[in-house]
Motif scaffolding. Structure first.
Motif, short mmCIF file in Angstrom:
data_model
loop_
_atom_site.label_atom_id
_atom_site.label_comp_id
_atom_site.label_asym_id
_atom_site.label_seq_id
_atom_site.Cartn_x
_atom_site.Cartn_y
_atom_site.Cartn_z
N GLU A 183 0.83 -1.21 0.00
CA GLU A 183 0.00 0.00 0.00
C GLU A 183 0.87 1.26 0.00
O GLU A 183 0.51 2.27 -0.63
CB GLU A 183 -0.92 -0.01 1.22
N GLU A 184 2.00 1.18 0.68
CA GLU A 184 2.91 2.33 0.71
C GLU A 184 3.43 2.65 -0.69
O GLU A 184 3.47 3.82 -1.10
CB GLU A 184 4.07 2.01 1.65
N VAL A 185 3.82 1.61 -1.42
CA VAL A 185 4.36 1.83 -2.77
C VAL A 185 3.26 2.24 -3.74
O VAL A 185 3.44 3.18 -4.53
CB VAL A 185 5.08 0.56 -3.26
N LEU A 186 2.10 1.56 -3.69
CA LEU A 186 1.04 1.80 -4.66
C LEU A 186 0.26 3.08 -4.42
O LEU A 186 -0.05 3.83 -5.36
CB LEU A 186 0.07 0.61 -4.68
N TYR A 187 -0.06 3.37 -3.15
CA TYR A 187 -0.99 4.46 -2.86
C TYR A 187 -0.35 5.72 -2.30
O TYR A 187 -1.00 6.75 -2.22
CB TYR A 187 -2.06 3.95 -1.87
N VAL A 188 0.90 5.65 -1.91
CA VAL A 188 1.58 6.83 -1.36
C VAL A 188 2.73 7.27 -2.27
O VAL A 188 2.78 8.41 -2.73
CB VAL A 188 2.10 6.55 0.07
N LEU A 189 3.65 6.34 -2.52
CA LEU A 189 4.85 6.70 -3.27
C LEU A 189 4.57 6.94 -4.75
O LEU A 189 4.94 7.98 -5.31
CB LEU A 189 5.90 5.59 -3.11
N THR A 190 3.88 5.99 -5.38
CA THR A 190 3.65 6.08 -6.82
C THR A 190 2.88 7.32 -7.23
O THR A 190 3.29 8.02 -8.18
CB THR A 190 2.95 4.80 -7.33
N PRO A 191 1.74 7.68 -6.59
CA PRO A 191 1.03 8.90 -7.01
C PRO A 191 1.87 10.17 -6.89
O PRO A 191 1.73 11.08 -7.70
CB PRO A 191 -0.18 8.94 -6.06
N MET A 192 2.75 10.24 -5.89
CA MET A 192 3.57 11.43 -5.71
C MET A 192 4.67 11.54 -6.76
O MET A 192 5.21 12.63 -6.99
CB MET A 192 4.19 11.43 -4.31
N ALA A 193 5.01 10.43 -7.37
CA ALA A 193 6.09 10.43 -8.38
C ALA A 193 5.54 10.35 -9.80
O ALA A 193 6.29 10.02 -10.72
CB ALA A 193 7.04 9.27 -8.11
N ILE A 194 4.26 10.65 -9.97
CA ILE A 194 3.65 10.55 -11.30
C ILE A 194 4.38 11.37 -12.36
O ILE A 194 4.64 10.87 -13.47
CB ILE A 194 2.16 10.94 -11.23
N PRO A 195 4.73 12.66 -12.11
CA PRO A 195 5.45 13.42 -13.16
C PRO A 195 6.75 12.75 -13.58
O PRO A 195 7.05 12.64 -14.77
CB PRO A 195 5.71 14.78 -12.49
N GLY A 196 7.53 12.29 -12.60
CA GLY A 196 8.78 11.62 -12.93
C GLY A 196 8.57 10.30 -13.63
O GLY A 196 9.29 9.94 -14.57
#
Length: 276
Positions: A183-196
């Motif tokens: 959940e940390e990778v899918l719902y927290v980390l990934t959305p914040m790194a969408i531009p990159g």
């Protein structure tokens, strides 16, 4: 006075940038012009080429001789497949390197990047034999695997850079709220790194689309992408400049259009974290 000097400098910089842009784009422009000429006119002097009549016969001949749509779909499948598979591997790897303390993280990253310095021809024979023995020679799946492995260091490096810009406190807060690693990778980390991640996806699609060495050496007919489609117009009988130009334009047009419409996202992602 200072404003006038500043305006003059901007005009000079604009003129220099426009000149350099024209020089860089001129080969593509000349190929585009040759694609609308006959084979006889295409080998004449530049002035005669420009003043000769315009025709679509090269595009018609290319379409009759080759199955463009088949090569196009192979390129789309290989580019998207290798990029998607690379992301599945690179996201967990970049997350571990960015947020799990390790002494040799930078050494591992440099080792991964150093693999890009190896000439591809140095490993062509073993990879060719492996693919032949596994039965994936001249298949889309085989090209997806080899292009994914080829671009994986770049994907991990880019994602690692973007992930490092995300505050670790946010992930710690998610853990305190009971978020699992998934959940940390899918719902927290990934959305914040969408531009990159978007710029990473775009760049790797472009790299996979333009890859010629592996696609020419590991395919024959079934999985041949547009790079092989272009190479088919270089024959022992000679170069057919007009048809070769038409085939080149048909091959690069989709990726040029995609790059044009996504240039803002690409630049935004590539400069992510550059200015603080």
């Amino acid at each position: 006075m200072a404003r006038a000097v500043n305006t003059s400098r901007k005009s000079l910089n604009t003129a220099i940038a426009a000149t350099l842009g024209l020089i860089m784009f001129f080969p593509v422009l000349w190929i585009l012009i040759l694609s609308f000429k006959s084979e006889i006119d295409a080998v004449r002097s530049p002035w005669q080429v420009l003043t000769a009549g315009w025709t679509m016969e090269s595009y018609g001949a290319v379409q009759e001789r080759s199955d463009y749509f088949k090569h196009f779909m192979n390129s789309v499948t290989i580019s998207l497949g290798s990029t998607f598979l690379g992301l599945l591997i690179a996201i967990p790897a970049a997350w571990a390197m960015a947020f799990v303390p390790a002494k040799r993280t930078k050494d591992v990253l440099m080792w991964m990047l150093s693999t890009k310095m190896l000439p591809p021809v140095g490993v062509l024979v073993p990879i060719y034999l492996i693919f032949r023995n596994l039965g994936i020679l001249d298949t889309r799946s085989g090209l997806v695997i080899v292009l994914m492995l080829m671009n994986l260091p770049i994907i991990i490096w880019m994602l690692y850079t973007y992930f490092r810009e995300i505050p670790g406190e946010i992930l710690e807060a998610a853990r305190m709220d009971g978020a699992s690693l998934r959940e940390e990778v899918l719902y927290v980390l990934t959305p914040m790194a969408i531009p990159g991640m978007a710029s990473t996806v775009l760049l790797n699609i472009i790299l996979s689309w333009n890859e010629a060495f592996w696609t020419l050496n590991l395919t024959a007919a079934q999985a041949a992408p547009l790079t092989a489609f272009i190479a088919s117009y270089s024959s022992p009988e000679g170069l057919f400049y007009a048809k070769l130009s038409a085939a080149s334009i048909m091959a690069i047009a989709p990726i040029l259009i995609m790059g044009w419409f996504s240039q803002k996202q690409l630049v935004r992602g590539l400069t992510f974290g550059a200015v603080k």
